[in-house]
Design an enzyme around this catalytic site. Structure first.
Site, PDB file in Angstrom:
ATOM      1  N   PHE A 135      68.503  75.459  62.811  1.00  0.00           N
ATOM      2  CA  PHE A 135      68.876  76.873  62.781  1.00  0.00           C
ATOM      3  C   PHE A 135      68.104  77.586  63.901  1.00  0.00           C
ATOM      4  CE2 PHE A 135      68.711  81.226  61.176  1.00  0.00           C
ATOM      5  CZ  PHE A 135      70.011  81.408  60.726  1.00  0.00           C
ATOM      6  N   ASP A 206      62.169  73.194  55.998  1.00  0.00           N
ATOM      7  CA  ASP A 206      62.914  74.427  55.784  1.00  0.00           C
ATOM      8  C   ASP A 206      63.953  74.135  54.699  1.00  0.00           C
ATOM      9  OD1 ASP A 206      64.805  76.490  55.857  1.00  0.00           O
ATOM     10  OD2 ASP A 206      64.367  76.936  57.949  1.00  0.00           O
ATOM     11  N   TYR A 231      67.547  84.662  49.258  1.00  0.00           N
ATOM     12  CA  TYR A 231      68.772  85.471  49.137  1.00  0.00           C
ATOM     13  C   TYR A 231      70.034  84.629  49.254  1.00  0.00           C
ATOM     14  CZ  TYR A 231      68.106  85.290  54.233  1.00  0.00           C
ATOM     15  OH  TYR A 231      67.876  84.856  55.515  1.00  0.00           O
ATOM     16  N   LYS A 232      69.902  83.316  49.428  1.00  0.00           N
ATOM     17  CA  LYS A 232      71.083  82.459  49.509  1.00  0.00           C
ATOM     18  C   LYS A 232      71.412  81.965  48.095  1.00  0.00           C
ATOM     19  CE  LYS A 232      70.388  81.631  54.397  1.00  0.00           C
ATOM     20  NZ  LYS A 232      69.796  80.822  55.462  1.00  0.00           N
ATOM     21  N   ARG A 379      82.877  77.509  57.220  1.00  0.00           N
ATOM     22  CA  ARG A 379      81.831  77.065  56.311  1.00  0.00           C
ATOM     23  C   ARG A 379      82.101  77.609  54.914  1.00  0.00           C
ATOM     24  NH1 ARG A 379      75.614  78.534  57.163  1.00  0.00           N
ATOM     25  NH2 ARG A 379      76.485  80.556  56.667  1.00  0.00           N
TER      26      ARG A 379
HETATM   27  C1  LIG Z   1      69.196  81.452  56.594  1.00  0.00           C
HETATM   28  C2  LIG Z   1      68.201  80.651  57.342  1.00  0.00           C
HETATM   29  C3  LIG Z   1      67.061  81.240  57.905  1.00  0.00           C
HETATM   30  C4  LIG Z   1      66.895  82.731  57.808  1.00  0.00           C
HETATM   31  O1  LIG Z   1      65.675  83.214  58.242  1.00  0.00           O
HETATM   32  P1  LIG Z   1      65.315  84.738  57.933  1.00  0.00           P
HETATM   33  O2  LIG Z   1      63.986  84.936  58.539  1.00  0.00           O
HETATM   34  O3  LIG Z   1      65.372  84.933  56.455  1.00  0.00           O
HETATM   35  O4  LIG Z   1      66.362  85.594  58.588  1.00  0.00           O
HETATM   36  C5  LIG Z   1      66.119  80.416  58.505  1.00  0.00           C
HETATM   37  N1  LIG Z   1      66.324  79.072  58.594  1.00  0.00           N
HETATM   38  C6  LIG Z   1      67.436  78.478  58.092  1.00  0.00           C
HETATM   39  C7  LIG Z   1      67.604  77.009  58.186  1.00  0.00           C
HETATM   40  C8  LIG Z   1      68.404  79.253  57.470  1.00  0.00           C
HETATM   41  O5  LIG Z   1      69.495  78.676  56.981  1.00  0.00           O
END
Ligand SMILES: *Cc1c(COP(=O)(O)O)cnc(C)c1O
Length: 420
Positions: A135, A206, A231-232, A379
């Site tokens: 990501f 992560d 929040y997911k 997705r």
């Molecule tokens: C959603 C997501 C993030 C989001 O990071 P934020 O700091 O909360 O915006 C980070 N890493 C991965 C792999 C994600 O899927």
């Protein structure tokens, strides 16, 4: 449930899907969410649905704790300890013990804290490793870590295979995302953790697309650090704070990069010099985001009695059903997500070179909400707590209709907003 236990793909009818719902031990969980009618929500991997009791809980926190309690609530409502007390409630979802999880800031910030702390535990080493397809924030944060500590970076194309080539005794930290946000592919967390440890390096996992979607056991895997979103799949609400896991064995030596006053051993002594708190609290920085934290706390009420193995079985059953129906109805569409259950999280990604974005828009118009990831992926996330097999069957049938009629080619479906 492996798809082998289901009827042959072409024979799956809506009645079969309804039949699977009759045997679903998690079916009653749907009533714990306030979902709009007429919507099949397949984007809980990006922003989870609203739990039915969250609004009342937030109102209670605002009116009673803030409005009436005012500053007394730091003690009386346990505000000061929320980052650790809520962390303790989240811990079982990732296989952590009490005292190993902190709720704090955003995933990006926590990733920076965890990765710097990990690298400082291996000061004689100068390399960090990650996945080229990680990501973006993970890669950008890693660049920031490199600049702060003067480290170099090695990126691998395929984390399930490529680690061996880059691991040596110069590697301090490996940063990996357990379930890939694009493809939904899941890595073997225990095996890769072992592989990283064999060269004496540490691993930061992560878990953004894992927590609340797949069972996790960080303790059994011997993981070092982990971070993730709430929040997911956890449904904490937009912008609910992240979690940071640091294995207890590392805590006394861990040196987080941001030494804020709330991570001090005695913050209310107001001394001029910094002395880190014992335990996970040393990762605290400043005043916690208490209203967002209250949203997470409300959602954890739901998670307290969810059987994570049943959750996983249902997740595989939902994603398997979706892939089976898509394969039967749209044989030309590429399914990017691995078929094998050990290698997939709780999402399914499909590739459509010309139409991924407008197809998703056409689905949203029809009440099926998924999302688009550039350049050509659609997705679909499957949150087992609030989706039924019938929903999944209907979503796949709607997709088949949108693709086969070509309705997605209409001009109005090509407009992109700021967020895709
Ligand atoms: C959603 C997501 C993030 C989001 O990071 P934020 O700091 O909360 O915006 C980070 N890493 C991965 C792999 C994600 O899927």
């Amino acid at each position: 449930m492996p798809s082998a236990e289901q009827p042959a793909p072409s024979a799956i009818t809506r009645a079969d899907a309804v039949g699977l719902d009759r045997d679903d031990p998690l079916a009653e969980c749907r009533g714990r969410f306030a979902l709009p009618s007429g919507v099949i929500y397949l984007d809980g991997n990006s922003l989870g649905a609203l739990p039915a009791h969250t609004a009342a809980r937030l109102t209670q926190v605002i009116e009673n704790e803030w409005g009436a309690g005012l500053i007394r609530s730091w003690n009386d409502a346990g505000w000061f300890d929320k980052p650790t007390s809520v962390g303790d409630r989240l811990a079982p979802l990732i296989g952590a013990d009490a005292g190993e999880v902190l709720i704090a800031e955003s995933t990006s910030t926590s990733l920076y804290s965890a990765t710097v702390a990990a690298a400082r535990l291996r000061p004689e080493r100068a390399t960090v490793v990650s996945h080229a397809g990680n990501f973006p924030t993970d890669l950008y944060i890693l660049e920031a870590v490199q600049r702060s500590l003067g480290l170099q970076r090695r990126l691998i194309e395929d984390p399930s295979r490529g680690l061996a080539e880059v691991l040596d005794d110069d590697v301090a930290v490996v940063v990996l995302t357990h379930v890939d946000y694009r493809t939904g592919r899941m890595l073997d967390l225990p095996a890769l953790t072992r592989q990283v440890h064999e060269v004496g390096a540490l691993v930061v996992w992560d878990l953004c697309h894992s927590v609340g979607a797949v069972p996790l056991d960080l303790s059994a895997a011997g993981a070092d650090f982990a971070v993730g979103c709430t929040y997911k799949y956890l449904n904490g609400g937009p912008g609910s704070p992240s979690f940071l896991y640091c294995a207890r064995r590392h805590q006394a030596q861990a040196e987080p990069p941001l030494s804020g006053w709330q991570g001090h051993a005695r913050p209310f002594d107001f001394t001029p010099d910094y002395q880190p708190a014992d335990g996970i609290s040393r990762f605290r920085i400043g005043t916690p985001q208490l209203l967002s934290l209250a949203g997470l706390e409300a959602s954890l009420d739901i998670w307290a009695d969810v059987d994570l193995l049943a959750l996983r079985r249902k997740s595989l059953s939902l994603t398997g059903l979706f892939m089976d129906v898509v394969e039967a109805r749209l044989p030309d569409l590429e399914i990017v997500t691995p078929r094998s259950p050990e290698q997939r999280g709780s999402q399914v990604s499909l590739r459509h070179r010309a139409g991924a974005f407008p197809i998703v828009q056409a689905l949203i118009e029809r009440g099926v909400i998924g999302d688009f990831r550039a350049p050509d992926l659609m997705r679909f996330g499957f949150a087992p707590l609030y989706l039924s097999h019938a929903d999944v069957w209907d979503a796949a049938a709607t997709l088949a209709d949108v693709v086969t009629t070509g309705v997605w080619r209409e001009d109005r479906l090509q407009q992109r907003g700021t967020v895709t």
